[in-house]
Design a protein around this motif. Sequence first.
Motif, PDB file in Angstrom:
ATOM      1  N   PHE A  19     -10.365 -21.625   3.109  1.00 55.28           N
ATOM      2  CA  PHE A  19      -9.579 -21.115   1.979  1.00 55.28           C
ATOM      3  C   PHE A  19      -8.822 -22.253   1.315  1.00 55.28           C
ATOM      4  CE2 PHE A  19      -9.640 -16.871   4.205  1.00 55.28           C
ATOM      5  CZ  PHE A  19     -10.187 -16.152   3.168  1.00 55.28           C
ATOM      6  N   ARG A  70     -11.276 -15.395  -3.802  1.00 55.25           N
ATOM      7  CA  ARG A  70     -10.835 -14.146  -3.173  1.00 55.25           C
ATOM      8  C   ARG A  70      -9.811 -13.486  -4.080  1.00 55.25           C
ATOM      9  NH1 ARG A  70      -8.413 -13.166   2.783  1.00 55.25           N
ATOM     10  NH2 ARG A  70      -6.835 -14.716   2.237  1.00 55.25           N
ATOM     11  N   GLN A 148     -14.461  -7.632   2.060  1.00 54.73           N
ATOM     12  CA  GLN A 148     -13.720  -7.798   3.314  1.00 54.73           C
ATOM     13  C   GLN A 148     -13.541  -6.433   3.992  1.00 54.73           C
ATOM     14  OE1 GLN A 148     -11.235 -11.883   2.306  1.00 54.73           O
ATOM     15  NE2 GLN A 148     -10.081 -10.095   3.023  1.00 54.73           N
ATOM     16  N   GLU A 150     -11.411  -4.822   6.582  1.00 52.38           N
ATOM     17  CA  GLU A 150     -10.139  -5.177   7.214  1.00 52.38           C
ATOM     18  C   GLU A 150      -9.182  -3.999   7.296  1.00 52.38           C
ATOM     19  OE1 GLU A 150      -8.472  -8.379   4.912  1.00 52.38           O
ATOM     20  OE2 GLU A 150      -8.762  -7.358   3.010  1.00 52.38           O
ATOM     21  N   GLY A 171     -12.035  -9.396   8.064  1.00 52.50           N
ATOM     22  CA  GLY A 171     -10.701 -10.022   7.990  1.00 52.50           C
ATOM     23  C   GLY A 171      -9.975  -9.656   9.272  1.00 52.50           C
ATOM     24  N   PRO A 172     -10.077 -10.504  10.287  1.00 48.63           N
ATOM     25  CA  PRO A 172      -9.629 -10.100  11.625  1.00 48.63           C
ATOM     26  C   PRO A 172      -8.126  -9.887  11.741  1.00 48.63           C
ATOM     27  CG  PRO A 172     -10.310 -12.402  11.635  1.00 48.63           C
ATOM     28  CD  PRO A 172     -10.661 -11.862  10.278  1.00 48.63           C
ATOM     29  N   VAL A 173      -7.362 -10.584  10.923  1.00 52.35           N
ATOM     30  CA  VAL A 173      -5.907 -10.445  11.035  1.00 52.35           C
ATOM     31  C   VAL A 173      -5.482  -9.077  10.498  1.00 52.35           C
ATOM     32  CG1 VAL A 173      -3.678 -11.453  10.495  1.00 52.35           C
ATOM     33  CG2 VAL A 173      -5.664 -12.947  10.787  1.00 52.35           C
ATOM     34  N   ASP A 174      -5.846  -8.791   9.249  1.00 53.18           N
ATOM     35  CA  ASP A 174      -5.499  -7.497   8.668  1.00 53.18           C
ATOM     36  C   ASP A 174      -6.124  -6.346   9.448  1.00 53.18           C
ATOM     37  OD1 ASP A 174      -3.732  -7.810   6.423  1.00 53.18           O
ATOM     38  OD2 ASP A 174      -5.341  -8.856   5.388  1.00 53.18           O
ATOM     39  N   PHE A 211     -13.260 -14.626   8.944  1.00 48.69           N
ATOM     40  CA  PHE A 211     -12.244 -15.672   8.913  1.00 48.69           C
ATOM     41  C   PHE A 211     -12.051 -16.184  10.333  1.00 48.69           C
ATOM     42  CE2 PHE A 211      -7.730 -16.824   9.541  1.00 48.69           C
ATOM     43  CZ  PHE A 211      -7.699 -17.949   8.730  1.00 48.69           C
TER      44      PHE A 211
HETATM   45  C1  3PY Z   1      -7.721 -11.520   7.583  1.00 48.98           C
HETATM   46  O1  3PY Z   1      -7.985 -12.061   8.657  1.00 48.98           O
HETATM   47  O2  3PY Z   1      -7.140 -10.427   7.486  1.00 48.98           O
HETATM   48  C2  3PY Z   1      -8.125 -12.174   6.354  1.00 48.98           C
HETATM   49  O3  3PY Z   1      -8.160 -11.559   5.322  1.00 48.98           O
HETATM   50  C3  3PY Z   1      -8.429 -13.609   6.404  1.00 48.98           C
HETATM   51  O4  3PY Z   1      -7.452 -14.342   5.730  1.00 48.98           O
END
Ligand code: 3PY
Length: 252
Positions: A19, A70, A148, A150, A171-174, A211
């Motif tokens: 990114f 994005r 994405q 997420e 999007g592993p974080v969200d 990500f």
């Molecule tokens: C996530 O991991 O939620 C993403 O969108 C990566 O930035």
Amino acid sequence: SLPTSLRGLMAERPVLGTFLKIPRFEIVDILALSGFDFLVCDYEHSQMSVGEACDVVRAGRARGLPVLVRVPALDRGDINRLLEAGAAGIQLARGSGPAAGELRKLVSYPPLGTRSVSLAQPAADYGMGVTLAGHFERSNSTVLAVGQFETADYADGIDAAMAALDVAFIGPVDLSVDLGTPGEQDSAPMRAAAEAIEAAAAARGVPMGIFAGSAEAAADAVARGYRYIVAGSDLTMLAGGARQFSGLLQAA
Ligand code: 3PY
């Protein structure tokens, strides 16, 4: 020079990007010279304007480096401007379910989508030596729609979403937050989500993306067959380098 076709490259091997959140040509230059296959200019989690994002896209093109953008939302105007600047694709936050089909419409010209057309713009070489049909063909066959996955409703309309996408991106974080296991990448709900998304993508022959917050996570994704890896960001790299140098000073 025209950017490498990421679609073609992904068919041959996994591609690695990062990114970009600082909209400066120097950052694009450094990341291009470092060997990344592509960049994802982050117009969701950054302070940049759409004009600055267009400048990043142009700087990437000057280096032959594909730059996707994005976006936080399905904004028809922003998406068209970014693609006319020469973006290699659009990566949509919360881009699963019906949003994936909407994304396809906004990134493609007829018959696949509903993009508004002008040939007097950079991605059409300002209309010089380009026909309408030729521009449609070139754009529709190269511009990528990346959705994405997420949110906890990732399974809603998943087959139709896959039919609309070029890359299914986790999007592993969200996703971990929305599934109620914030920051935990290896929880049972996260594993179940990844398996369901991977199975739906495989059924349609859609490459998986993700990500990766670290080099280890990127290598792990590649080992699991993912083809489109976005590892870290310019800001994470700057923070890492800054801490390394300040640590040297403190140790001296
Ligand atoms: C996530 O991991 O939620 C993403 O969108 C990566 O930035």
